[in-house]
Design a protein around this motif. Structure first.
Motif, PDB file in Angstrom:
ATOM      1  N   GLU A  97       4.657 -11.024   4.377  1.00 24.65           N
ATOM      2  CA  GLU A  97       4.647 -10.113   5.516  1.00 24.65           C
ATOM      3  C   GLU A  97       5.284  -8.769   5.162  1.00 24.65           C
ATOM      4  O   GLU A  97       4.846  -7.714   5.652  1.00 24.65           O
ATOM      5  CB  GLU A  97       5.385 -10.733   6.706  1.00 24.65           C
ATOM      6  CG  GLU A  97       4.721 -11.974   7.303  1.00 24.65           C
ATOM      7  CD  GLU A  97       4.847 -13.198   6.411  1.00 24.65           C
ATOM      8  OE1 GLU A  97       4.029 -14.139   6.578  1.00 24.65           O
ATOM      9  OE2 GLU A  97       5.745 -13.223   5.539  1.00 24.65           O
ATOM     10  N   LEU A 146       2.727  -6.730   3.205  1.00 26.45           N
ATOM     11  CA  LEU A 146       1.737  -6.142   4.098  1.00 26.45           C
ATOM     12  C   LEU A 146       2.321  -4.949   4.861  1.00 26.45           C
ATOM     13  O   LEU A 146       1.644  -3.927   5.038  1.00 26.45           O
ATOM     14  CB  LEU A 146       1.230  -7.190   5.084  1.00 26.45           C
ATOM     15  CG  LEU A 146       0.456  -8.376   4.490  1.00 26.45           C
ATOM     16  CD1 LEU A 146       0.040  -9.337   5.604  1.00 26.45           C
ATOM     17  CD2 LEU A 146      -0.765  -7.906   3.712  1.00 26.45           C
ATOM     18  N   ARG A 194       2.081  -1.643   3.239  1.00 29.13           N
ATOM     19  CA  ARG A 194       0.722  -1.109   3.117  1.00 29.13           C
ATOM     20  C   ARG A 194       0.413  -0.689   1.671  1.00 29.13           C
ATOM     21  O   ARG A 194       0.178   0.491   1.383  1.00 29.13           O
ATOM     22  CB  ARG A 194       0.490   0.047   4.087  1.00 29.13           C
ATOM     23  CG  ARG A 194       0.778  -0.334   5.541  1.00 29.13           C
ATOM     24  CD  ARG A 194       0.367   0.746   6.507  1.00 29.13           C
ATOM     25  NE  ARG A 194      -1.084   0.791   6.651  1.00 29.13           N
ATOM     26  CZ  ARG A 194      -1.775   0.009   7.488  1.00 29.13           C
ATOM     27  NH1 ARG A 194      -1.152  -0.900   8.242  1.00 29.13           N
ATOM     28  NH2 ARG A 194      -3.091   0.107   7.573  1.00 29.13           N
ATOM     29  N   GLN A 222      -5.183 -16.783   3.544  1.00 27.44           N
ATOM     30  CA  GLN A 222      -4.188 -15.982   4.250  1.00 27.44           C
ATOM     31  C   GLN A 222      -3.968 -14.650   3.546  1.00 27.44           C
ATOM     32  O   GLN A 222      -3.830 -13.606   4.202  1.00 27.44           O
ATOM     33  CB  GLN A 222      -2.869 -16.749   4.345  1.00 27.44           C
ATOM     34  CG  GLN A 222      -1.760 -15.979   5.052  1.00 27.44           C
ATOM     35  CD  GLN A 222      -0.423 -16.712   5.015  1.00 27.44           C
ATOM     36  OE1 GLN A 222      -0.371 -17.918   4.768  1.00 27.44           O
ATOM     37  NE2 GLN A 222       0.655 -15.984   5.255  1.00 27.44           N
ATOM     38  N   ALA A 280      -7.073 -12.417   4.232  1.00 29.87           N
ATOM     39  CA  ALA A 280      -7.131 -11.991   5.634  1.00 29.87           C
ATOM     40  C   ALA A 280      -6.057 -10.946   5.941  1.00 29.87           C
ATOM     41  O   ALA A 280      -6.326  -9.940   6.614  1.00 29.87           O
ATOM     42  CB  ALA A 280      -6.971 -13.202   6.553  1.00 29.87           C
ATOM     43  N   GLY A 281      -4.851 -11.175   5.444  1.00 27.74           N
ATOM     44  CA  GLY A 281      -3.767 -10.231   5.698  1.00 27.74           C
ATOM     45  C   GLY A 281      -4.035  -8.871   5.088  1.00 27.74           C
ATOM     46  O   GLY A 281      -3.782  -7.827   5.711  1.00 27.74           O
ATOM     47  N   LYS A 323      -7.003  -7.603   4.282  1.00 30.66           N
ATOM     48  CA  LYS A 323      -8.117  -6.966   5.001  1.00 30.66           C
ATOM     49  C   LYS A 323      -7.638  -6.337   6.305  1.00 30.66           C
ATOM     50  O   LYS A 323      -8.103  -5.256   6.696  1.00 30.66           O
ATOM     51  CB  LYS A 323      -9.216  -7.989   5.281  1.00 30.66           C
ATOM     52  CG  LYS A 323     -10.097  -8.305   4.082  1.00 30.66           C
ATOM     53  CD  LYS A 323     -11.262  -9.197   4.486  1.00 30.66           C
ATOM     54  CE  LYS A 323     -12.232  -9.401   3.340  1.00 30.66           C
ATOM     55  NZ  LYS A 323     -13.398 -10.242   3.730  1.00 30.66           N
ATOM     56  N   ASP A 324      -6.715  -6.985   6.972  1.00 32.76           N
ATOM     57  CA  ASP A 324      -6.216  -6.481   8.253  1.00 32.76           C
ATOM     58  C   ASP A 324      -5.538  -5.122   8.121  1.00 32.76           C
ATOM     59  O   ASP A 324      -5.482  -4.362   9.102  1.00 32.76           O
ATOM     60  CB  ASP A 324      -5.238  -7.481   8.883  1.00 32.76           C
ATOM     61  CG  ASP A 324      -5.946  -8.676   9.513  1.00 32.76           C
ATOM     62  OD1 ASP A 324      -7.178  -8.603   9.696  1.00 32.76           O
ATOM     63  OD2 ASP A 324      -5.260  -9.675   9.816  1.00 32.76           O
ATOM     64  N   ILE A 325      -5.001  -4.810   6.941  1.00 35.21           N
ATOM     65  CA  ILE A 325      -4.359  -3.505   6.762  1.00 35.21           C
ATOM     66  C   ILE A 325      -5.267  -2.536   6.016  1.00 35.21           C
ATOM     67  O   ILE A 325      -4.812  -1.517   5.498  1.00 35.21           O
ATOM     68  CB  ILE A 325      -2.998  -3.638   6.039  1.00 35.21           C
ATOM     69  CG1 ILE A 325      -3.154  -4.228   4.634  1.00 35.21           C
ATOM     70  CG2 ILE A 325      -2.021  -4.466   6.867  1.00 35.21           C
ATOM     71  CD1 ILE A 325      -1.881  -4.114   3.792  1.00 35.21           C
ATOM     72  N   GLY A 326      -6.548  -2.871   5.957  1.00 33.33           N
ATOM     73  CA  GLY A 326      -7.516  -1.931   5.412  1.00 33.33           C
ATOM     74  C   GLY A 326      -7.695  -1.963   3.909  1.00 33.33           C
ATOM     75  O   GLY A 326      -8.199  -1.001   3.316  1.00 33.33           O
TER      76      GLY A 326
END
Length: 282
Positions: free
Chosen positions: A111, A114, A117, A183, A186-187, A189-192
């Motif tokens: 976390e 992420l 970034r 996971q 997905a994580g 991808k969620d932040i671009g």
């Protein structure tokens, strides 16, 4: 000639036994401690806040690397002068260099990675060889990656061979461990972050990706098992499955070499005009 004498001369002493056990994964996990051997790794550990706990050194090594021993003491580590037999007993190398450090685990929660970034990430999925894992970590560090993720099916980050193969890079960049590959993808991808799976049978060619200018944005490379690569279900998670082109007659590239090529390709694209690094630092 030094008049100092080693304080630890028996491999049977409690301190030596505790350090020796860290060569085994279950003890490392229980104590959340690992071994760092040799001057380069110990120097890096001493310079990494709250990491180096103890240092075992032969009298000769303590004199030769007096600056490193001084840094260890400044960092708050307990320094023990030890006989060569003791160092040989703790060490996992054939020819010990006289310095063995005991370090705290330093992996980073996924976390936190992420939240930072990152623009370039290496994800090791089912990488089982510790030497390969450490070498890919070193390549990621050299290419300017901002994080490495080891999935739950990959080798132990703190395996002595992995630590040695990283040549100090373990202490340079955030590393998350034990993250399921689904996971991780997905994580990111969620932040671009664009996910590229490196595979020798990939449908996309690395040269074409570079020529088309598609690699300038935030990118995570997923590298698979040394023997059988990435399973179909992992490849399906990626935005593209990319092969490194073989222009000569070589059958293939090994994992670490392919990882270096891919990571440096992304690093160059990101630093080119219009890449995410250029935008960030302009």
């Amino acid at each position: 000639m030094s008049s100092a004498s080693p304080e630890l001369i028996s491999p049977r002493s409690a301190r030596v036994s505790a350090a020796r056990r860290l060569a085994k994964r279950n003890f490392r996990g229980k104590e959340r401690l690992f071994l760092a051997e040799g001057p380069q790794a110990v120097r890096e550990a001493a310079g990494h806040k709250d990491t180096l706990v103890e240092l075992f050194a032969t009298v000769e090594a303590a004199e030769r690397y007096a600056d490193i021993v001084g840094e260890a003491r400044t960092a708050g580590a307990r320094v023990h002068l030890a006989s060569e037999d003791v160092i040989a007993d703790i060490s996992t190398t054939v020819t010990p260099q006289g310095l063995v450090g005991v370090c705290r685990f330093l992996d980073t929660p996924f976390e936190e990675i992420l939240a930072a970034r990152p623009k370039l990430v290496a994800v090791l999925a089912n990488v089982r060889d510790p030497g390969n894992a450490g070498t890919v970590l070193r390549c990621a560090d050299a290419a300017g990656a901002e994080a490495v993720v080891l999935t739950d099916a990959s080798v132990d980050l703190y395996n002595p061979k992995a630590v040695r193969a990283s040549v100090g890079s373990l202490f340079h960049l955030p590393v998350a461990v034990g993250v399921p590959v689904e996971q991780a993808v997905a994580g990111l991808k969620d932040i671009g972050v664009r996910i590229l799976a490196a595979d020798g049978a990939g449908t996309d060619d690395l040269d074409d990706e570079l020529d088309q200018g598609t690699m300038g944005g935030p990118t995570a490379w997923v590298f698979g098992n040394e023997a059988w690569g990435l399973p179909e279900e992992t490849r399906a998670l990626a935005d593209a499955v990319v092969r490194v082109p073989i222009h000569g007659k070589a059958e293939s590239l090994n994992l670490a070499t392919a990882a270096a090529v891919c990571l440096y390709a992304s690093a160059r694209a990101q630093r080119a005009s219009g890449g995410c690094r250029s935008v960030t630092h302009s």
